[in-house]
Scaffold this motif. Sequence first.
Motif, PDB file in Angstrom:
ATOM      1  N   GLY A 175     -12.954   8.567  -1.792  1.00 59.95           N
ATOM      2  CA  GLY A 175     -12.407   8.471  -3.148  1.00 59.95           C
ATOM      3  C   GLY A 175     -13.065   9.398  -4.147  1.00 59.95           C
ATOM      4  N   SER A 229      -8.206  11.538  -2.439  1.00 59.39           N
ATOM      5  CA  SER A 229      -8.218  10.238  -1.773  1.00 59.39           C
ATOM      6  C   SER A 229      -8.399   9.170  -2.833  1.00 59.39           C
ATOM      7  CB  SER A 229      -9.353  10.176  -0.743  1.00 59.39           C
ATOM      8  OG  SER A 229      -9.464   8.882  -0.183  1.00 59.39           O
ATOM      9  N   SER A 230      -7.499   8.212  -2.877  1.00 58.99           N
ATOM     10  CA  SER A 230      -7.580   7.165  -3.887  1.00 58.99           C
ATOM     11  C   SER A 230      -8.660   6.154  -3.528  1.00 58.99           C
ATOM     12  CB  SER A 230      -6.238   6.444  -4.003  1.00 58.99           C
ATOM     13  OG  SER A 230      -6.031   5.611  -2.861  1.00 58.99           O
ATOM     14  N   SER A 252      -9.323   2.935  -9.908  1.00 55.65           N
ATOM     15  CA  SER A 252      -8.286   3.953 -10.118  1.00 55.65           C
ATOM     16  C   SER A 252      -7.995   4.162 -11.595  1.00 55.65           C
ATOM     17  CB  SER A 252      -6.999   3.555  -9.386  1.00 55.65           C
ATOM     18  OG  SER A 252      -7.176   3.585  -7.990  1.00 55.65           O
ATOM     19  N   TRP A 294      -5.102   5.275   6.071  1.00 57.60           N
ATOM     20  CA  TRP A 294      -5.468   4.041   6.779  1.00 57.60           C
ATOM     21  C   TRP A 294      -5.110   4.147   8.258  1.00 57.60           C
ATOM     22  CZ3 TRP A 294      -3.017  -1.362   5.270  1.00 57.60           C
ATOM     23  CH2 TRP A 294      -3.714  -2.391   5.934  1.00 57.60           C
ATOM     24  N   ASP A 348      -1.652   6.403   0.972  1.00 57.45           N
ATOM     25  CA  ASP A 348      -2.850   5.638   1.329  1.00 57.45           C
ATOM     26  C   ASP A 348      -2.713   5.030   2.720  1.00 57.45           C
ATOM     27  OD1 ASP A 348      -3.853   6.238  -1.149  1.00 57.45           O
ATOM     28  OD2 ASP A 348      -3.262   4.350  -2.068  1.00 57.45           O
ATOM     29  N   ALA A 385      -7.349   4.009  -0.707  1.00 53.77           N
ATOM     30  CA  ALA A 385      -7.407   4.643   0.613  1.00 53.77           C
ATOM     31  C   ALA A 385      -8.837   4.655   1.143  1.00 53.77           C
ATOM     32  CB  ALA A 385      -6.857   6.068   0.542  1.00 53.77           C
ATOM     33  N   VAL A 428       0.856  -1.193   0.000  1.00 51.42           N
ATOM     34  CA  VAL A 428       0.000   0.000   0.000  1.00 51.42           C
ATOM     35  C   VAL A 428       0.891   1.243   0.000  1.00 51.42           C
ATOM     36  CG1 VAL A 428      -1.626   1.346   1.381  1.00 51.42           C
ATOM     37  CG2 VAL A 428      -1.941  -1.118   1.139  1.00 51.42           C
TER      38      VAL A 428
END
Length: 669
Positions: free
Chosen positions: A338, A347-348, A592, A298, A294, A351, A290
């Motif tokens: 996201g 924010s991906s 993504s 977390w 991200d 994540a 990761v």
Amino acid sequence: MSESASTADGRTAVIAAALDLFASQGFEATTVDQIAHAAGISRSTFFRQFGGKDDVVFADHEVLLAELRAYLWQPHANPWDAVCEASLRAFRHFAADPGLARRRFTVVRQVPTLRDREIVTTFRYERLFTEYLRDALPTLDPLDSVGFAALVTATHNHVLRELLRGHKRVPVAVLRRALDRIQERFGVGSAAVPAADDVVVAVFPRRMPTAELTRRLQARLDRPGGTRCREWRYRVPPSSLTGDRTTTGRDGVDDRNEMSDDAALPGERISQYEVADRLDTDYDAVFADVPAADREVWDRAKAFVDEVGDRMTTAWDTAEYPLDLVHRMGELDLFTDGIRHPALSPSSPLAAGLVNMEVSRGDGSLGTVIAVQGGLALRTLALFGSEDQQARLLQPLAHGEVLGAFALTEPDHGSDSVSLETVARLDASGEWVLRGAKKWIGNGASGGVTFVWARVDADGDPDHGRVRCFLVPQETPGYRGEVIVGKTSLRGIHQAHIRLEDVRLPADAVLPGTHSFKDASTVLYATRTGVAWSALGHATACYEASLTYAGARLQFGKPLARFQMVQERLTQMLADLTAMQLYCRRLAGLESSGMLRPTQASLAKYHNTRAARRIAAVARDLLGGNGILLENRVMMHLADIEAIHTYEGTESVQALLIGRDITGVSAFA
């Protein structure tokens, strides 16, 4: 890898400029534009590198945490020394520029929100040390890892405050001596090893954790000429609990929560089982790579869960909705889910998924708060709202300052919500009049705003007969939201039965980007992946509780973990859990890259909620009677999984969506 010197100097210059402005004119009065101008960078560069003005205060902490994580997970001969060295590295970082550190200390003391964030940041260091010790010493009693990490962190902060509150430099040797005393107190300081011999009799201080005892024996016996040693866990006989202890060859069990001889009664060796601790299960290393950005998000979710876990267990028991925690999650920026929007922190999908998973692992009600506040309400506004609507509400929703609800489901229309009957009529005055009912609406009676989906009834309007979304403040006359009582799932969040009795709204209350039910479906498809992640969080909690319990619970003279049937059931649970992790990680990658199809999200939800139900059912049974105790949380997760298995589209609906996709034939009607 450490960042380059030029990058570090650049970040430090921006931090220094921001702190100078905060000190001279106040935190609230300082704008991002002023900080960017003072630092000689553009506004967009500032947002890209730091995110917000509160983020810049703690920016070097983010870099430092990443560097310490990289350092700790290198090979170390002595894990206890490694934790102490990490603490020393952190101290050297702040002591290198005491003026900057003192200015930050002064600013943080003056701003309550920054003080709160400082507490969370401090906990992240402690959590990092705890995670490393558990990883480096798998058999270490969790209380020992937590205790050592907490004492190291507290000692570091005590010495650092001496530096921050004074005007003189505090040598790093002061902290080093204090850390040496901590190691002595735990009995884990580096010590000489006796010469090799055919027979080794080892005597250790009673206070030394069992895992450290094992590690030293392992290291000694694995030396050239030594005998390979299997790592054991030792049960120390009561007779040896005074003075030092000598290792024996007797197999044993973890004595955590074992009652003392004075307190114990026949038949009650262990009074309580602690099974809620995080084990970070990742058997196939699905999340080992990761990215740092991200992982930082977390870690924020982990810190939040650890902060509120016991409180949410009580809230679930009493069916109370702690609204202040919604604001807290907003402060920690856990609601963006996201969503891509210039006004929101980037924010991906990975994540966002990890946040969903981690929060649900701690408590399903809070996981649903994220799904409602971020996944549904915030996403609806970001995708379809007008510039004015977004300017007024996007940030307050993202920060948890205003509660958001998403009202689609009706008492008569659940799975067939496409047939919704709530009507939006455009009257002669140009106002919208809403009439209808909605049910199972999270946040729908908690104050805030509700995004109501209704069918347009306006002859001549191009959207006549179509479904559009309307922004309804909950204090609007005619809006009545009643909390649904008697729930046995997701009891820590309130869902509402809403009645819209001729609710009058201005013409601009409609979200201009909505023109059909497909727009509602777009939001649901995006949040369906979140349900898959949430199911993974619930399942992880149940599996880890089972694994911990199996090692601690004695039946028929031995731990449950030594029974073949229990090992097989744990393996089945782990196989399901790992498959769930793989589904989620793949979904994040597809999302993504912009390649995620709606039915792929449906398949992930279909698989993961079904698998979570299996894992929770086995966990409940494996814990026996203890499985129904709320303090062990397994029964709570089992009940909450039932709700997420249903919402965002039932199992049957997901199957029909997938079936239509793979066969080309619709079986809905």
